[in-house]
Design a protein around this motif. Structure first.
Motif, PDB file in Angstrom:
ATOM      1  N   GLY A  63      -9.519   3.713   6.025  1.00  0.00           N
ATOM      2  CA  GLY A  63      -8.711   3.897   7.408  1.00  0.00           C
ATOM      3  C   GLY A  63      -7.941   2.759   8.188  1.00  0.00           C
ATOM      4  O   GLY A  63      -7.893   2.623   9.048  1.00  0.00           O
ATOM      5  N   LEU A  64      -7.213   2.041   7.100  1.00  0.00           N
ATOM      6  CA  LEU A  64      -6.571   0.965   7.749  1.00  0.00           C
ATOM      7  C   LEU A  64      -5.345   0.811   6.690  1.00  0.00           C
ATOM      8  O   LEU A  64      -5.226   1.457   5.725  1.00  0.00           O
ATOM      9  N   LEU A  65      -4.350  -0.185   6.995  1.00  0.00           N
ATOM     10  CA  LEU A  65      -3.359  -0.582   6.020  1.00  0.00           C
ATOM     11  C   LEU A  65      -3.959  -1.495   4.925  1.00  0.00           C
ATOM     12  O   LEU A  65      -4.634  -2.285   5.033  1.00  0.00           O
ATOM     13  N   ILE A 114       3.938  -5.223  -3.461  1.00  0.00           N
ATOM     14  CA  ILE A 114       4.342  -4.317  -4.532  1.00  0.00           C
ATOM     15  C   ILE A 114       3.899  -2.610  -4.192  1.00  0.00           C
ATOM     16  O   ILE A 114       4.189  -1.756  -4.650  1.00  0.00           O
ATOM     17  N   ALA A 115       2.940  -2.577  -3.361  1.00  0.00           N
ATOM     18  CA  ALA A 115       2.441  -1.291  -2.885  1.00  0.00           C
ATOM     19  C   ALA A 115       1.670  -1.452  -1.475  1.00  0.00           C
ATOM     20  O   ALA A 115       0.909  -2.515  -1.222  1.00  0.00           O
ATOM     21  N   ALA A 116       1.889  -0.395  -0.611  1.00  0.00           N
ATOM     22  CA  ALA A 116       1.098  -0.462   0.643  1.00  0.00           C
ATOM     23  C   ALA A 116       1.125   1.038   1.127  1.00  0.00           C
ATOM     24  O   ALA A 116       1.823   1.899   0.674  1.00  0.00           O
ATOM     25  N   SER A 117       0.040   1.273   2.108  1.00  0.00           N
ATOM     26  CA  SER A 117      -0.331   2.282   2.486  1.00  0.00           C
ATOM     27  C   SER A 117      -1.083   2.456   3.774  1.00  0.00           C
ATOM     28  O   SER A 117      -1.929   1.478   3.825  1.00  0.00           O
ATOM     29  N   GLY A 118      -0.829   3.319   4.772  1.00  0.00           N
ATOM     30  CA  GLY A 118      -1.541   3.370   5.869  1.00  0.00           C
ATOM     31  C   GLY A 118      -0.391   3.026   7.098  1.00  0.00           C
ATOM     32  O   GLY A 118       0.841   2.578   6.738  1.00  0.00           O
ATOM     33  N   ALA A 119      -0.809   2.779   8.243  1.00  0.00           N
ATOM     34  CA  ALA A 119      -0.053   2.598   9.312  1.00  0.00           C
ATOM     35  C   ALA A 119       0.603   1.271   9.401  1.00  0.00           C
ATOM     36  O   ALA A 119      -0.046   0.409   9.204  1.00  0.00           O
ATOM     37  N   GLY A 120       1.804   1.074   9.355  1.00  0.00           N
ATOM     38  CA  GLY A 120       2.671  -0.303   9.106  1.00  0.00           C
ATOM     39  C   GLY A 120       3.080  -0.462   7.565  1.00  0.00           C
ATOM     40  O   GLY A 120       3.531  -1.512   7.335  1.00  0.00           O
ATOM     41  N   LYS A 121       2.992   0.709   6.666  1.00  0.00           N
ATOM     42  CA  LYS A 121       3.413   0.466   5.437  1.00  0.00           C
ATOM     43  C   LYS A 121       4.670   0.142   5.299  1.00  0.00           C
ATOM     44  O   LYS A 121       5.099  -0.956   4.604  1.00  0.00           O
ATOM     45  N   LYS A 122       5.669   0.775   5.927  1.00  0.00           N
ATOM     46  CA  LYS A 122       7.266   0.419   5.908  1.00  0.00           C
ATOM     47  C   LYS A 122       7.362  -1.254   6.282  1.00  0.00           C
ATOM     48  O   LYS A 122       8.286  -1.708   5.626  1.00  0.00           O
ATOM     49  N   GLU A 123       6.676  -1.562   7.342  1.00  0.00           N
ATOM     50  CA  GLU A 123       6.974  -2.794   7.633  1.00  0.00           C
ATOM     51  C   GLU A 123       6.543  -4.077   6.505  1.00  0.00           C
ATOM     52  O   GLU A 123       7.104  -5.114   6.379  1.00  0.00           O
ATOM     53  N   MET A 124       5.629  -3.710   5.748  1.00  0.00           N
ATOM     54  CA  MET A 124       5.319  -4.721   4.676  1.00  0.00           C
ATOM     55  C   MET A 124       5.582  -4.267   3.375  1.00  0.00           C
ATOM     56  O   MET A 124       6.013  -5.426   2.617  1.00  0.00           O
ATOM     57  N   LEU A 125       5.894  -3.128   2.877  1.00  0.00           N
ATOM     58  CA  LEU A 125       6.381  -3.023   1.262  1.00  0.00           C
ATOM     59  C   LEU A 125       7.651  -3.589   1.014  1.00  0.00           C
ATOM     60  O   LEU A 125       8.429  -3.593   1.696  1.00  0.00           O
ATOM     61  N   GLU A 126       7.409  -4.227  -0.069  1.00  0.00           N
ATOM     62  CA  GLU A 126       8.677  -4.995  -0.833  1.00  0.00           C
ATOM     63  C   GLU A 126       8.982  -6.267  -0.142  1.00  0.00           C
ATOM     64  O   GLU A 126      10.010  -6.961  -0.467  1.00  0.00           O
ATOM     65  N   LYS A 127       8.093  -6.741   0.628  1.00  0.00           N
ATOM     66  CA  LYS A 127       8.343  -7.967   1.405  1.00  0.00           C
ATOM     67  C   LYS A 127       8.074  -9.256   0.713  1.00  0.00           C
ATOM     68  O   LYS A 127       6.828  -9.222  -0.091  1.00  0.00           O
ATOM     69  N   GLU A 128       8.545 -10.189   0.693  1.00  0.00           N
ATOM     70  CA  GLU A 128       8.035 -11.514   0.095  1.00  0.00           C
ATOM     71  C   GLU A 128       6.661 -11.943   0.689  1.00  0.00           C
ATOM     72  O   GLU A 128       6.733 -12.122   1.682  1.00  0.00           O
ATOM     73  N   ILE A 129       5.806 -12.382  -0.289  1.00  0.00           N
ATOM     74  CA  ILE A 129       4.642 -12.740   0.435  1.00  0.00           C
ATOM     75  C   ILE A 129       4.733 -14.466   0.961  1.00  0.00           C
ATOM     76  O   ILE A 129       5.710 -15.242   0.483  1.00  0.00           O
ATOM     77  N   SER A 130       4.093 -14.554   2.063  1.00  0.00           N
ATOM     78  CA  SER A 130       3.967 -16.090   2.641  1.00  0.00           C
ATOM     79  C   SER A 130       3.356 -17.052   1.524  1.00  0.00           C
ATOM     80  O   SER A 130       2.627 -16.828   0.562  1.00  0.00           O
ATOM     81  N   GLU A 131       4.090 -18.309   1.781  1.00  0.00           N
ATOM     82  CA  GLU A 131       3.621 -19.655   1.087  1.00  0.00           C
ATOM     83  C   GLU A 131       1.911 -19.601   1.208  1.00  0.00           C
ATOM     84  O   GLU A 131       1.297 -19.867   0.056  1.00  0.00           O
ATOM     85  N   GLN A 160       6.102  -9.344  11.351  1.00  0.00           N
ATOM     86  CA  GLN A 160       6.359  -9.630  12.892  1.00  0.00           C
ATOM     87  C   GLN A 160       5.048  -8.875  13.431  1.00  0.00           C
ATOM     88  O   GLN A 160       4.818  -9.252  14.523  1.00  0.00           O
ATOM     89  N   THR A 161       4.424  -8.121  12.641  1.00  0.00           N
ATOM     90  CA  THR A 161       3.188  -7.371  13.393  1.00  0.00           C
ATOM     91  C   THR A 161       1.898  -8.292  13.125  1.00  0.00           C
ATOM     92  O   THR A 161       1.786  -8.924  12.206  1.00  0.00           O
TER      93      THR A 161
END
Length: 181
Positions: A71-73, A83-100, A129-130
């Protein structure tokens, strides 16, 4: 392809040094796996290799199942991007570069369970951002190497934390074992 103007010679063992500027720009760290291709016109192409990228569609389906269960992202990363994301906020995270910080944490091979405001809490992506109230991060290990991470992000603190931790740990172990098979 983009010309860099940098020329390197092959040594007597057949090695070529990739210039530091290129490694830094492309986030290629020591020990990073590279695929080698040849082109039709005699080019040699080096490409960053992601073993998890090979099971991209499976990772998407698995993230969806985990998200519905917890029941979460849920995010699944390789050592470069989400490479994969699901749940509320998926669009903000998918395909983003990971942090150092996430890259370093995964390479440290220890899980992170933290609430926002704690010193252990880290940004997941470079462009995040979130802010989520809680994060659970488990590294994915395959053949002794860290190949990515499973991340659970929650907008509520402490709710069902122990169950979510076990679910994330199980998911990371399962994905790692799939890469070994």
């Amino acid at each position: 392809m983009k010309a860099t103007g940098i020329v390197r010679r092959i040594d007597d063992l057949g090695r070529v040094v990739i210039p530091k500027e290129i490694r830094r720009t492309l986030c290629i760290r020591e020990g990073a796996p590279l695929e080698i291709f040849t082109g039709r016109e005699g080019e040699i192409v080096l490409k960053k290799y992601s073993p998890l990228g090979e099971i991209h569609s499976f990772a998407e389906q698995y993230a969806e199942s985990l998200s519905q269960t917890a029941g979460l992202l849920v995010c699944i990363t390789d050592m470069e991007k989400i490479i994969a994301a699901s749940g509320a906020g998926k669009k903000e995270m998918l395909e983003k570069e990971i942090s150092e910080e996430l890259m370093d944490a995964a390479e440290g091979r220890k899980p992170i369970i933290a609430e926002i405001g704690q010193k252990e809490y880290i940004a997941i992506s470079k462009a995040e951002q979130t802010s989520y109230q809680e994060e659970i991060i488990y590294p994915i290990l395959s053949g002794g190497d860290v190949i990515g991470s499973v991340i659970f992000l929650s907008r509520e603190k402490g709710k069902e934390r122990e169950v979510r931790q076990k679910l994330a740990a199980c998911a990371a172990m399962f994905l790692g074992s799939q890469m070994e098979a």
